[in-house]
Design a protein around this motif. Structure first.
Motif, PDB file in Angstrom:
ATOM      1  N   ARG A   1       0.686  -2.104  16.308  1.00 22.89           N
ATOM      2  CA  ARG A   1      -0.198  -0.940  16.412  1.00 22.89           C
ATOM      3  C   ARG A   1      -0.915  -0.705  15.089  1.00 22.89           C
ATOM      4  O   ARG A   1      -2.125  -0.445  15.053  1.00 22.89           O
ATOM      5  N   ILE A   2      -0.181  -0.803  13.985  1.00 22.03           N
ATOM      6  CA  ILE A   2      -0.792  -0.638  12.664  1.00 22.03           C
ATOM      7  C   ILE A   2      -1.849  -1.714  12.440  1.00 22.03           C
ATOM      8  O   ILE A   2      -2.948  -1.440  11.942  1.00 22.03           O
ATOM      9  N   ALA A   3      -1.522  -2.952  12.804  1.00 20.54           N
ATOM     10  CA  ALA A   3      -2.461  -4.055  12.640  1.00 20.54           C
ATOM     11  C   ALA A   3      -3.757  -3.795  13.394  1.00 20.54           C
ATOM     12  O   ALA A   3      -4.861  -3.978  12.859  1.00 20.54           O
TER      13      ALA A   3
ATOM     14  N   PRO B   1      -9.069  -1.637  24.086  1.00 19.94           N
ATOM     15  CA  PRO B   1      -7.858  -0.841  24.301  1.00 19.94           C
ATOM     16  C   PRO B   1      -6.651  -1.621  23.788  1.00 19.94           C
ATOM     17  O   PRO B   1      -6.600  -2.851  23.900  1.00 19.94           O
ATOM     18  N   HIS B   2      -5.679  -0.914  23.231  1.00 19.22           N
ATOM     19  CA  HIS B   2      -4.579  -1.580  22.547  1.00 19.22           C
ATOM     20  C   HIS B   2      -3.832  -2.553  23.454  1.00 19.22           C
ATOM     21  O   HIS B   2      -3.539  -3.696  23.045  1.00 19.22           O
ATOM     22  N   GLU B   3      -3.509  -2.135  24.673  1.00 19.18           N
ATOM     23  CA  GLU B   3      -2.748  -3.012  25.556  1.00 19.18           C
ATOM     24  C   GLU B   3      -3.542  -4.256  25.938  1.00 19.18           C
ATOM     25  O   GLU B   3      -2.992  -5.359  26.041  1.00 19.18           O
ATOM     26  N   GLU B   4      -4.846  -4.108  26.127  1.00 17.58           N
ATOM     27  CA  GLU B   4      -5.691  -5.263  26.438  1.00 17.58           C
ATOM     28  C   GLU B   4      -5.759  -6.205  25.238  1.00 17.58           C
ATOM     29  O   GLU B   4      -5.737  -7.427  25.384  1.00 17.58           O
TER      30      GLU B   4
ATOM     31  N   GLU C   1       0.075  -3.635   1.945  1.00 13.26           N
ATOM     32  CA  GLU C   1       0.426  -2.217   2.005  1.00 13.26           C
ATOM     33  C   GLU C   1       0.494  -1.618   0.601  1.00 13.26           C
ATOM     34  O   GLU C   1       0.899  -2.294  -0.359  1.00 13.26           O
ATOM     35  N   LEU C   2       0.097  -0.373   0.511  1.00 11.95           N
ATOM     36  CA  LEU C   2       0.194   0.391  -0.737  1.00 11.95           C
ATOM     37  C   LEU C   2       0.854   1.721  -0.412  1.00 11.95           C
ATOM     38  O   LEU C   2       0.358   2.482   0.430  1.00 11.95           O
ATOM     39  N   ASP C   3       1.979   1.987  -1.051  1.00  9.31           N
ATOM     40  CA  ASP C   3       2.729   3.226  -0.800  1.00  9.31           C
ATOM     41  C   ASP C   3       3.031   3.400   0.684  1.00  9.31           C
ATOM     42  O   ASP C   3       2.941   4.507   1.243  1.00  9.31           O
ATOM     43  N   GLY C   4       3.361   2.294   1.354  1.00  6.40           N
ATOM     44  CA  GLY C   4       3.749   2.349   2.756  1.00  6.40           C
ATOM     45  C   GLY C   4       2.601   2.395   3.739  1.00  6.40           C
ATOM     46  O   GLY C   4       2.823   2.460   4.947  1.00  6.40           O
ATOM     47  N   LYS C   5       1.350   2.345   3.248  1.00  9.58           N
ATOM     48  CA  LYS C   5       0.183   2.403   4.131  1.00  9.58           C
ATOM     49  C   LYS C   5      -0.536   1.057   4.114  1.00  9.58           C
ATOM     50  O   LYS C   5      -0.809   0.497   3.048  1.00  9.58           O
TER      51      LYS C   5
END
Length: 320
Positions: free
Chosen positions: A181-183, A201-204, A224-228
């Protein structure tokens, strides 16, 4: 302009996965005539037919001669809420190409109308050397929207692994739902507004990746920087079969983190990984009108342009 007519000796039907081999032969012959190489794989053709966003029954046309040999292939693929459609037309027979173009445009308009839009934007991608298809696009009131360069760097010796930028963490692979999801969110943030990009759409999006034979989640990298997550690199084996090269399908840095050398790090890291894997080089495509100075970046790390692909566009009423 008169509507093209399909020659009487030809038949047309939707493509199915079993047609992949025959379509691959058609596409390979066409591309070789234009640019001197097949520039596709059997997996590319199959992936296009089984993509979850593509409904072959209504959105694809395979033209066959009397011996059931493919002589033309066309598709219309809706994007987002069908406010954008991407069409592809391929045939060495000018009459077949004209018919496929008319049919794909009609389907693009239908998609927009079915989704409740007054207009639909239609995109098509063509080799800069393909004079016949460029002429067909121009005749149908398309204009060039951007130019893409295929970039390549060769690995003739080992490539040093670059140091990770201070303060950043490299996250390799996307093996769980949260990371995926983050990706997806980072890709959307990096590419929104660029030519031809419409978020799926994410699922597609997940389903399409699962169906892509040359893709592995292990080749997805986040910075990632500081977890983001602030940058990503998306790689595949798309060019291994053709040129024994790694392929960077996408690379981006969110706006607030640009100018810190993150893209340079991700590029050099990919080069090192490909060289260590015995790849002859690394390949990617860059939009020369990218809002970031991406072309300059790729040139600065030793990549060179090897092929020009144009993005053509037309916005037309969905009442066609």
């Amino acid at each position: 302009m008169t509507t093209a007519v399909l020659p009487a000796e030809y038949t047309v039907r939707p493509p199915v996965p079993a047609d992949s081999g025959a379509i691959f032969a058609l596409v390979s012959a066409y591309n070789t005539a234009v640019i001197g190489t097949a520039d596709c794989t059997l997996a590319d053709i199959t992936n296009g037919i089984i993509d979850p966003g593509f409904e072959s029954r209504t959105d694809g046309w395979l033209v066959l001669d009397r011996d059931d040999v493919p002589v033309g292939y066309g598709t219309a693929c809706g994007k987002g809420n069908r406010e954008v459609a991407e069409i592809e037309v391929l045939s060495q027979d000018a009459m077949v190409a004209g018919w496929l173009f008319d049919r794909s445009l009609r389907r693009a308009a239908e998609m927009g109308r079915e989704a409740g839009h007054a207009d639909v934007t239609v995109d098509s991608y063509v080799y800069g050397a393909d004079t016949s298809l460029r002429a067909l696009l121009s005749e149908h009131e398309f204009s060039t929207g951007t130019t893409f360069n295929r970039m390549r760097i060769d690995h003739t010796e080992p490539v040093a692994t670059p140091d990770v930028p201070a303060g950043y963490v490299v996250h390799r692979g996307a093996d769980d739902d949260r990371t995926r999801r983050i990706a997806h969110d980072v890709i959307i943030e990096c590419f929104s507004g660029q030519f031809g990009f419409v978020a799926r759409p994410h699922e597609e999006w997940l389903e399409a990746r699962a169906a892509y034979a040359n893709f592995s989640w292990s080749q997805f990298t986040l910075l990632e920087l500081d977890g983001k997550a602030v940058a990503f690199r998306d790689c595949s084996d798309r060019d291994v079969e053709i040129e024994n090269c790694g392929h960077i399908d996408g690379l981006g840095v969110i706006e607030s983190a640009r100018g810190r050398g993150l893209a340079t790090y991700l590029l050099r890291d990919a080069f090192a990984l490909d060289a260590a894997a015995g790849r002859a080089g690394t390949i990617l495509h860059v939009d020369t009108n990218n809002p970031t100075p991406a072309l300059h970046l790729y040139l600065s790390v030793g990549m060179r342009p090897t092929l020009v692909i144009e993005g053509w566009r037309r916005t037309m009423p969905a009442t066609r």
